[in-house]
Design a protein around this motif. Structure first.
Motif, PDB file in Angstrom:
ATOM      1  N   CYS A   1       0.814  -1.223   0.000  1.00 16.13           N
ATOM      2  CA  CYS A   1       0.000   0.000   0.000  1.00 16.13           C
ATOM      3  C   CYS A   1       0.849   1.275   0.000  1.00 16.13           C
ATOM      4  N   ARG A   2       2.137   1.151  -0.164  1.00 12.89           N
ATOM      5  CA  ARG A   2       3.019   2.319  -0.099  1.00 12.89           C
ATOM      6  C   ARG A   2       2.872   3.208  -1.336  1.00 12.89           C
ATOM      7  N   SER A   3       3.391   4.411  -1.230  1.00 12.41           N
ATOM      8  CA  SER A   3       3.389   5.333  -2.362  1.00 12.41           C
ATOM      9  C   SER A   3       4.350   4.827  -3.424  1.00 12.41           C
ATOM     10  N   ASP A   4       4.206   5.343  -4.659  1.00 10.50           N
ATOM     11  CA  ASP A   4       5.096   4.943  -5.746  1.00 10.50           C
ATOM     12  C   ASP A   4       6.541   5.253  -5.401  1.00 10.50           C
TER      13      ASP A   4
ATOM     14  N   THR B   1      11.909   2.932  -3.874  1.00  5.66           N
ATOM     15  CA  THR B   1      13.085   3.015  -2.996  1.00  5.66           C
ATOM     16  C   THR B   1      13.429   1.665  -2.384  1.00  5.66           C
ATOM     17  N   VAL B   2      12.415   0.957  -1.881  1.00  2.00           N
ATOM     18  CA  VAL B   2      12.610  -0.345  -1.215  1.00  2.00           C
ATOM     19  C   VAL B   2      11.736  -1.390  -1.890  1.00  2.00           C
ATOM     20  N   ASP B   3      12.335  -2.519  -2.262  1.00  2.07           N
ATOM     21  CA  ASP B   3      11.610  -3.602  -2.918  1.00  2.07           C
ATOM     22  C   ASP B   3      10.563  -4.174  -1.957  1.00  2.07           C
ATOM     23  N   GLY B   4       9.305  -4.227  -2.397  1.00  2.95           N
ATOM     24  CA  GLY B   4       8.217  -4.673  -1.539  1.00  2.95           C
ATOM     25  C   GLY B   4       8.388  -6.079  -1.034  1.00  2.95           C
TER      26      GLY B   4
END
Length: 873
Positions: free
Chosen positions: A184-187, A192-195
């Motif tokens: 659910c993070r922003s683009d 920045t960090v691999d989900g």
């Protein structure tokens, strides 16, 4: 999409795939000794997974209200602190009982999430079981390969046994599972960090949304796994999390599931709520309240009232946690929490209608609990204030007392301590807490062996409505150990023994083969009827037929008491009103207990009217009308009385005693006609909880014996009082005379205390400028001792007084210290009395200048007086 639209989309989707949509089971579990509350959607289907009940529908879907606050699944301490854990939550689920398996479950979950609900595919990750070498379990390659059809392989992650092998408990159905996670993070954050590195790593924005469990095994007592007779699918998706994802929120609490509650709280306390992942105390408090009201309201609606033990204690603890947050951080000093019930009831009207139907009752129960706890909270704060005066550290045991007795979480005690510049002995608190947990675990520990199958068949048929004896076969048995006692449990192919249910106790009796087995109880475990015995004869032949014989006299007395509860409820509704609803019952051979919704004590006249109606119906000898397989909805449409919190099947049993008087859904056993009951007598009426009254009553021979004893008692009283014409007036005269004599005695005691005052003052010893008196006196009245202490304080400056008394073998201590010494010498009567009380094997407390204690050992009084001197050295 709104909360309700999302729920409907889920159910409609699976209905289109041939699933039967079934109602939610109650949140309170009744026939499963391993559970207090429904904590997963599969609970109501547990007996199907175990092969103990037939498959009614091969495909099922529902939304199940769940509660996770105890045992293995316990999210309570995270609730409100983070953005996605809850006490009560909705579990959207679809099941296959020996029908479809991994391929369809995976395909349909992907179709629903991406095509129907529109979640972007590049925000989804899935996990599959990596295998476990130690257990000899291979990687779930089948699920892995099915997922490759729908999602990029680098988004299929392998999970260990902790995350991807689902187990119901230490034993029972289990299997590999495949979770679906949403990023659910922003683009910007995703770039920045691999989900995939955040999956199953407690990131609040990368969350599990759905779990597909593939039931393949049964975990045995020795830890080994055996294949289930059929493969099943058990899925669960958190509705609150799904709503959050679809509404594009960073917190479950920012959705329309919780915002109506939170905005009402915010408006009433005048404090704005900050959306998102706020860690502010007021925001956490609003989240706690909006979550906890759901758990408490539905538990009460499903029949679990707050209390001091077991499931009731869990509900009370959740309620008090919410009220404490409201009191501490939102400044709600008056009852407020209950006002959330109407909002919640409106939200779930049409989804879980049980709450709307009982809205007033639920709100009243919560209100009464709030009033009680706010009193307790205020008392606890006063107790802390007295204790903390002049102390440098808050003792761990005292902090635990506040937690255990007054409902103070340790963080509240710590907060109050820091405000006074004090610290809390956390090591002592944690030690006391762990000791309590250990006691609780030991008290509830049950060691259950695996079933030993000795006979073929799975009928497990109850024939006890018609027969009290039967030719049976033992299908299986097992050993159970609890609280140091060993028992055996047996399952028969058919049984006349009634299993405890609906308040009626289980039958006892005999199983007779070449030797006899005494059945001490009969209970339900999910769909099984389980017979209990303390002993199975050595060498007993399990393959032989046995004659099952129910204790007929005990069953008959129980039936009298059960049938009369139906008459009683109908009579109560006539006398008090149709708001009367059953809230619990106990029916055994000796007496009956009936709990019902009503908010005031019954008058003597009301009790007499109820008794008269019931006894009239008994004399009418009304014949029982029993209908065994009535479609549930037909029964409800007829206006048949049903219990909230019961899980009814598609067909139900209807018990009628006069169509115009008592018609109820009931699975219990009953008299053939009301005349068999004989006579009905209420022996007590009391409050059992807020808004719930309790009647205890007896019937038949027990009622007859009771009347005989009461008449005997009245005759004995008449004899003692010389056979007065008016017994009541004669007793009233005795009371008046007794009151007059007590007043005269009090005057004599006060006169004696006045004489002691001068005697003790003369014995005052000056120690370093302090007037010290330590004496044992003969004064039985606690009030007189208190008056004496205050009189001496007024006579002597800088007084340190210790008085010992021994009234009829009950030792007591009193400490009085002048305010000047409290301030200048850092003396505290409450702390001192706790030390001295140890000498008499007792305890006590009080204010800095005055405290009292009681004990058990009179021989320690002299030691206590001697020890008091040490505080002045």
């Amino acid at each position: 999409m709104t909360t309700n639209e999302i729920r409907k989309a889920f159910l409609d989707f699976f209905a289109s795939k041939g699933h039967q949509i079934v109602p939610s089971a109650p949140i309170v579990v009744k026939n499963d000794p391993t559970l207090m509350f429904t904590n997963a959607g599969m609970n109501q289907f547990k007996d199907v997974f175990l092969g103990e009940a037939p498959v009614k529908y091969p495909r099922v879907a529902d939304t199940q209200r769940c509660l996770r606050v105890s045992g293995k699944h316990n999210d309570l301490e995270e609730v409100g602190i983070d953005t996605y854990h809850h006490t009560m939550f909705e579990m959207l689920g679809n099941w296959s009982f020996g029908d479809y398996f991994k391929e369809e479950a995976i395909a349909w979950s992907w179709e629903l999430l991406t095509d129907v609900l529109g979640i972007p595919k590049d925000r989804l990750y899935v996990t599959v079981f990596e295998g476990d070498e130690k257990e000899g379990l291979p990687k779930d390659q089948e699920a892995y390969d099915f997922w490759k059809r729908w999602i990029a392989e680098d988004r299929i992650l392998l999970g260990n046994k902790k995350d991807n092998f689902w187990e119901m408990g230490d034993t029972g159905p289990c299997g590999p599972c495949s979770e679906i996670h949403v990023d659910c993070r922003s683009d910007e954050q995703r770039n920045t960090v691999d989900g995939k590195t955040l999956v199953n790593n407690d990131d609040p924005q990368v969350i599990e949304i759905w779990n597909n469990v593939f039931m393949q095994f049964n975990r045995l007592k020795d830890g080994s796994l055996q294949l289930l007779p059929a493969q099943h699918v058990d899925t669960g998706m958190g509705h609150e999390r799904l709503v959050r994802v679809l509404q594009g929120k960073s917190s479950n609490y920012d959705t329309d599931t919780f915002q109506p509650l939170i905005q009402f709280i915010s408006k009433e306390c005048g404090i704005p709520y900050n959306m998102g992942e706020s860690t502010g105390k007021t925001d956490i408090a609003m989240r706690v309240m909006s979550d906890h009201i759901r758990a408490i309201a539905f538990a009460i609606a499903d029949g679990q009232l707050p209390s001091n033990n077991k499931a009731g204690y869990v509900i009370r603890r959740i309620l008090r946690r919410a009220v404490r947050y409201a009191y501490t951080f939102l400044n709600f000093k008056e009852p407020f929490f209950n006002k959330l019930v109407p909002i919640l009831a409106d939200q779930f009207d049409g989804v879980f209608p049980e709450l709307k139907a009982q809205q007033d009752f639920v709100q009243k129960v919560i209100l009464e609990e709030e009033i009680s706890f706010l009193r307790t909270l205020a008392t606890g704060i006063q107790r802390f204030e007295r204790y903390a005066a002049g102390s440098g550290t808050v003792d761990g045991e005292f902090a635990f007392e506040l937690y255990d007795t007054f409902g103070f979480p340790i963080d509240l005690t710590d907060l109050m301590a820091r405000e006074k510049g004090l610290s809390v002995d956390m090591e002592g608190f944690n030690k006391a807490l762990e000791q309590q947990k250990s006691r609780s675990r030991a008290a509830t520990a049950v060691d259950t062996g695996d079933w030993v199958v000795v006979g073929e068949g799975d009928e497990n048929e109850f024939i006890g409505y018609d027969e009290l004896e039967a030719e049976s076969r033992i299908l299986k048995y097992r050993k159970v150990s609890a609280k140091g006692k060993e028992q055996y449990q047996l399952v028969l192919n058919k049984t006349p023994f009634y299993a405890e249910s609906g308040g009626q106790v289980g039958d006892t009796g005999l199983l007779i083969g070449d030797e006899s087995i005494r059945i001490t109880d009969t209970k339900k475990e999910n769909a099984l009827i389980v017979h209990f015995t303390d002993e199975i004869p050595e060498g007993f032949n399990f393959n032989q037929p046995v004659k099952s014989i129910v204790d007929k006299q005990r069953r008959g007395q129980t039936e009298n008491n059960h049938s009369v509860t139906h008459l009683l409820q109908a009579a109560l509704r006539q006398v008090l009103g149709t708001h009367v609803q059953q809230k619990g019952s106990l029916v055994n051979p000796d007496y009956l207990r009936f709990d019902f919704a009503h908010f005031s004590k019954l008058s003597d006249d009301e009790i007499a009217k109820v008794e008269a109606i019931v006894n009239k119906k008994i004399r009418e000898n009304i014949q029982l009308k029993e209908e065994r397989r009535v479609p549930y909805q037909d029964a409800i449409n007829r206006g048949v009385t049903a219990l909230f919190g019961e899980k009814y099947g598609d067909v139900v049993r209807v018990i009628t005693f006069d169509e115009n008087f008592s018609v109820e859904l009931c699975g219990g056993t009953h008299v053939k006609s009301t005349g068999q009951i004989g006579y009905f007598k209420i022996i007590s009426e009391s409050a059992v909880a807020a808004g719930v009254r309790r009647i205890e009553a007896i019937t038949g021979e027990a009622a007859e014996t009771y009347i005989i004893q009461q008449n005997k008692l009245i005759n004995e009283l008449k004899g003692l009082l010389k056979n007065p014409k008016d017994l009541v007036k004669s007793v009233e005269a005795l009371f008046e005379e007794n009151t007059k004599l007590k007043k005269e005695l009090e005057k004599a005691v006060l006169a004696k205390a006045s004489g002691l005052k001068d005697e003790l003052a003369a014995k005052a010893e000056n120690i370093n400028g302090i007037n010290f008196i330590a004496a044992k006196i003969d004064l039985a009245s606690a009030e007189a001792v208190k008056n004496l202490a205050y009189s001496l304080k007024n006579m002597l400056d800088d007084l340190f007084l210790v008085i010992a008394t021994d009234a009829e073998g009950k030792p007591g201590l009193t400490v009085m210290i002048s305010e000047s010494l409290v301030e200048q010498k850092d003396l505290h009567a409450g702390n001192i009395i706790r030390v001295l009380a140890k000498e008499i094997n007792g305890g006590g407390g009080g204010q800095p200048f005055y405290a009292t204690a009681g004990g058990k050992e009179s021989s320690g009084l002299e030691r206590a007086l001697s020890k008091a001197r040490e505080f002045l050295v």
